[in-house]
Motif scaffolding. Structure first.
Motif, PDB file in Angstrom:
ATOM      1  N   PRO A   1       1.228  -1.132  -0.172  1.00 14.28           N
ATOM      2  CA  PRO A   1      -0.249   0.289  -0.200  1.00 14.28           C
ATOM      3  C   PRO A   1       0.935   1.315   0.368  1.00 14.28           C
ATOM      4  O   PRO A   1       0.465   2.126  -0.748  1.00 14.28           O
ATOM      5  CB  PRO A   1      -0.896  -0.435   1.185  1.00 14.28           C
ATOM      6  CG  PRO A   1      -1.130  -1.810   1.789  1.00 14.28           C
ATOM      7  CD  PRO A   1       0.483  -2.260   0.525  1.00 14.28           C
ATOM      8  N   PRO A   2       1.708   1.178   0.706  1.00 15.65           N
ATOM      9  CA  PRO A   2       2.728   2.603   0.730  1.00 15.65           C
ATOM     10  C   PRO A   2       3.151   2.685  -0.664  1.00 15.65           C
ATOM     11  O   PRO A   2       3.495   4.052  -0.980  1.00 15.65           O
ATOM     12  CB  PRO A   2       3.758   2.518   1.807  1.00 15.65           C
ATOM     13  CG  PRO A   2       3.440   1.209   2.318  1.00 15.65           C
ATOM     14  CD  PRO A   2       2.595   0.668   1.580  1.00 15.65           C
ATOM     15  N   VAL A   3       4.020   1.805  -1.406  1.00 18.28           N
ATOM     16  CA  VAL A   3       4.373   1.923  -2.486  1.00 18.28           C
ATOM     17  C   VAL A   3       3.136   2.197  -3.409  1.00 18.28           C
ATOM     18  O   VAL A   3       3.256   3.425  -4.451  1.00 18.28           O
ATOM     19  CB  VAL A   3       4.746   0.800  -2.625  1.00 18.28           C
ATOM     20  CG1 VAL A   3       6.001   0.820  -4.082  1.00 18.28           C
ATOM     21  CG2 VAL A   3       6.369   0.465  -1.599  1.00 18.28           C
ATOM     22  N   ARG A   4       2.014   1.901  -3.362  1.00 15.72           N
ATOM     23  CA  ARG A   4       0.700   1.545  -4.857  1.00 15.72           C
ATOM     24  C   ARG A   4       0.583   3.851  -4.429  1.00 15.72           C
ATOM     25  O   ARG A   4       0.303   4.486  -5.470  1.00 15.72           O
ATOM     26  CB  ARG A   4       0.228   1.477  -3.954  1.00 15.72           C
ATOM     27  CG  ARG A   4      -1.392   1.104  -5.505  1.00 15.72           C
ATOM     28  CD  ARG A   4      -2.772   0.169  -4.525  1.00 15.72           C
ATOM     29  NE  ARG A   4      -1.520  -1.148  -3.895  1.00 15.72           N
ATOM     30  CZ  ARG A   4      -2.704  -1.972  -3.423  1.00 15.72           C
ATOM     31  NH1 ARG A   4      -3.160  -1.563  -2.735  1.00 15.72           N
ATOM     32  NH2 ARG A   4      -1.853  -3.555  -2.868  1.00 15.72           N
ATOM     33  N   GLU A   5       0.636   3.673  -2.746  1.00 12.91           N
ATOM     34  CA  GLU A   5       0.883   5.195  -3.106  1.00 12.91           C
ATOM     35  C   GLU A   5       1.717   6.380  -3.000  1.00 12.91           C
ATOM     36  O   GLU A   5       1.081   7.633  -4.621  1.00 12.91           O
ATOM     37  CB  GLU A   5       0.408   5.526  -1.844  1.00 12.91           C
ATOM     38  CG  GLU A   5      -0.895   4.818  -0.652  1.00 12.91           C
ATOM     39  CD  GLU A   5      -2.607   5.946  -1.356  1.00 12.91           C
ATOM     40  OE1 GLU A   5      -2.955   6.958  -2.505  1.00 12.91           O
ATOM     41  OE2 GLU A   5      -3.060   4.223  -1.771  1.00 12.91           O
ATOM     42  N   ARG A   6       2.531   6.335  -3.379  1.00 14.20           N
ATOM     43  CA  ARG A   6       3.410   6.605  -4.136  1.00 14.20           C
ATOM     44  C   ARG A   6       3.836   6.646  -5.642  1.00 14.20           C
ATOM     45  O   ARG A   6       3.578   7.626  -6.105  1.00 14.20           O
ATOM     46  CB  ARG A   6       5.495   6.414  -3.227  1.00 14.20           C
ATOM     47  CG  ARG A   6       5.293   7.135  -2.186  1.00 14.20           C
ATOM     48  CD  ARG A   6       7.013   7.305  -1.695  1.00 14.20           C
ATOM     49  NE  ARG A   6       7.182   5.565  -1.212  1.00 14.20           N
ATOM     50  CZ  ARG A   6       7.123   4.900   0.108  1.00 14.20           C
ATOM     51  NH1 ARG A   6       6.461   5.086   1.352  1.00 14.20           N
ATOM     52  NH2 ARG A   6       7.650   3.348   0.000  1.00 14.20           N
ATOM     53  N   LEU A   7       3.552   5.718  -6.051  1.00 12.10           N
ATOM     54  CA  LEU A   7       3.449   5.562  -7.339  1.00 12.10           C
ATOM     55  C   LEU A   7       2.029   6.278  -8.170  1.00 12.10           C
ATOM     56  O   LEU A   7       2.521   7.229  -8.797  1.00 12.10           O
ATOM     57  CB  LEU A   7       3.056   3.990  -7.738  1.00 12.10           C
ATOM     58  CG  LEU A   7       3.306   4.105  -9.160  1.00 12.10           C
ATOM     59  CD1 LEU A   7       4.582   3.823  -9.560  1.00 12.10           C
ATOM     60  CD2 LEU A   7       3.171   2.450  -9.496  1.00 12.10           C
ATOM     61  N   ARG A   8       1.060   6.279  -7.122  1.00 16.33           N
ATOM     62  CA  ARG A   8      -0.162   7.030  -7.817  1.00 16.33           C
ATOM     63  C   ARG A   8       0.028   8.275  -7.569  1.00 16.33           C
ATOM     64  O   ARG A   8      -0.130   9.314  -8.613  1.00 16.33           O
ATOM     65  CB  ARG A   8      -0.774   6.836  -6.499  1.00 16.33           C
ATOM     66  CG  ARG A   8      -2.275   5.847  -7.253  1.00 16.33           C
ATOM     67  CD  ARG A   8      -3.197   5.247  -6.330  1.00 16.33           C
ATOM     68  NE  ARG A   8      -3.810   6.023  -6.536  1.00 16.33           N
ATOM     69  CZ  ARG A   8      -4.611   6.813  -6.084  1.00 16.33           C
ATOM     70  NH1 ARG A   8      -5.767   5.926  -4.795  1.00 16.33           N
ATOM     71  NH2 ARG A   8      -6.318   7.090  -6.343  1.00 16.33           N
ATOM     72  N   ALA A   9       1.405   9.345  -6.939  1.00 15.13           N
ATOM     73  CA  ALA A   9       1.680  10.371  -6.925  1.00 15.13           C
ATOM     74  C   ALA A   9       2.573  10.297  -7.596  1.00 15.13           C
ATOM     75  O   ALA A   9       2.365  12.127  -8.647  1.00 15.13           O
ATOM     76  CB  ALA A   9       1.998  10.435  -5.279  1.00 15.13           C
ATOM     77  N   ILE A  10       3.287   9.989  -7.985  1.00 15.99           N
ATOM     78  CA  ILE A  10       4.409   9.971  -9.545  1.00 15.99           C
ATOM     79  C   ILE A  10       4.433  10.250 -10.397  1.00 15.99           C
ATOM     80  O   ILE A  10       5.012  10.939 -11.003  1.00 15.99           O
ATOM     81  CB  ILE A  10       5.270   9.187  -8.679  1.00 15.99           C
ATOM     82  CG1 ILE A  10       6.838   9.093  -7.117  1.00 15.99           C
ATOM     83  CG2 ILE A  10       6.095   8.937 -10.101  1.00 15.99           C
ATOM     84  CD1 ILE A  10       7.078   7.971  -7.056  1.00 15.99           C
TER      85      ILE A  10
END
Length: 140
Positions: free
Chosen positions: A51-60
């Motif tokens: 989940p944290p990687v998923r959220e950062r990927l959505r931001a990037i």
């Protein structure tokens, strides 16, 4: 499985590759063969990403992410399908790798006494210069 970072690998079944016709160099070949690759990766429902990687990927991802949470990468740099396919996958891996690296938190610091003094001194100097300009105009 495509290895991305330690503990993170993307399942190849989660990636959807479609081939489209590309613009640009290639002569008549461009009109006949679909060499460009459109890679689609559902970030929102991916089981491969924590989940944290998923959220950062959505931001990037920015504009490459659709409203449904699907990441779309179009690769048409090369004339061959194979090269474009590997280019699209490399770009996806690079994005996920960047998202896997947690951001460093900024520690707020207060300015040092010396830096405050330098700032005030430069303001005084600037003020002096401007005051000297205006006083000369009074004599004319």
């Amino acid at each position: 499985m495509i290895p991305v970072a330690p503990g993170i690998a993307i399942d190849e079944n989660e990636i959807e590759l479609t081939f489209i016709r590309a613009s640009g160099p290639g002569g008549q070949n461009v009109n006949k063969v679909a060499t460009a690759v459109q890679l689609r990766f559902d970030v929102q429902h991916s089981g491969s990403l924590p989940p944290p990687v998923r959220e950062r990927l959505r931001a990037i991802a920015g504009r490459r992410l659709t409203r449904e949470g699907v990441l779309v990468i179009t690769a048409h740099r090369f004339r061959s399908q194979d090269q474009n396919r590997s280019d699209a996958i490399e770009r996806l891996v690079a994005l996920v790798r960047e998202a896997a690296r947690p951001r460093k938190h900024r520690r707020s610091t207060s300015p040092t006494r010396a830096s405050r003094q330098r700032r005030l001194e430069s303001k005084r100097r600037r003020s002096e210069i401007k005051r000297a300009r205006s006083s000369r105009l009074d004599f004319i």
